[in-house]
Design an enzyme around this catalytic site. Structure first.
Site, mmCIF file in Angstrom:
data_model
loop_
_atom_site.group_PDB
_atom_site.id
_atom_site.type_symbol
_atom_site.label_atom_id
_atom_site.label_comp_id
_atom_site.label_asym_id
_atom_site.label_seq_id
_atom_site.Cartn_x
_atom_site.Cartn_y
_atom_site.Cartn_z
ATOM 1 N N GLY A 155 0.814 -1.215 0.000
ATOM 2 C CA GLY A 155 0.000 0.000 0.000
ATOM 3 C C GLY A 155 0.848 1.265 0.000
ATOM 4 O O GLY A 155 0.556 2.227 -0.724
ATOM 5 N N CYS A 156 1.908 1.260 0.774
ATOM 6 C CA CYS A 156 2.772 2.443 0.862
ATOM 7 C C CYS A 156 3.548 2.656 -0.435
ATOM 8 O O CYS A 156 3.772 3.800 -0.854
ATOM 9 C CB CYS A 156 3.721 2.319 2.050
#
Length: 153
Positions: A43-44
């Protein structure tokens, strides 16, 4: 904690490129500060790539971008180089910037509770005043929304 419409308190935090980054470095420039939980996670990585891919548009709109997590500078350097981020990543290992923006909260993963960064983005105007915030964001479409807000300043 900083509130919308208020000037953000000065800060100086270690950053990629072997430097410290201060709020005063961005006087006269809009600033997007996005907080993310951890380098090199799916996600990051996607969030950073989205900011990277629209970076030129942010610059054309008069804004700079900074990513912040509690990871070390060496982790940030690796992450930034691997993803070819054109913006700096700030290492907030002591959580001072995270506390200023109130992004450290209790999280629950697989039944285990811990304190972690809640994915959040903040938009400061060219005078260092907080104009908009996004908390507990969903990655899809988020960068588009932030860019539109920058363009409306």
């Amino acid at each position: 904690m900083v509130n919308i419409g208020e000037k953000v308190s000065p800060f100086s935090v270690p950053a990629t490129g072997d430097k410290n980054v201060s709020l005063k470095d961005f006087k006269g420039t809009h600033l997007v500060i996005y907080f993310y939980p951890k380098d090199n996670t799916s996600g990051c990585t996607l969030e950073g790539q989205n900011f990277r891919d629209r970076y030129k548009e942010f610059k054309q709109a008069g804004a700079e971008i900074l990513g912040v997590s509690r990871d070390s500078i060496s982790s940030h350097e690796n992450f930034r180089n691997r993803q070819e981020f054109p913006f700096d990543l700030l290492s907030d290992e002591d959580e001072s910037l995270c506390r200023q923006f109130d992004v450290i909260h209790e999280k629950n993963m697989y039944g285990r509770k811990f304190m972690g960064i809640v994915r959040s983005t903040f938009l400061l105007d060219s005078k260092g005043v907080l104009r908009k915030e996004w908390r507990k964001i969903k990655i899809k479409g988020h960068v588009d929304e932030v860019l539109e807000a920058v363009k409306s300043l």
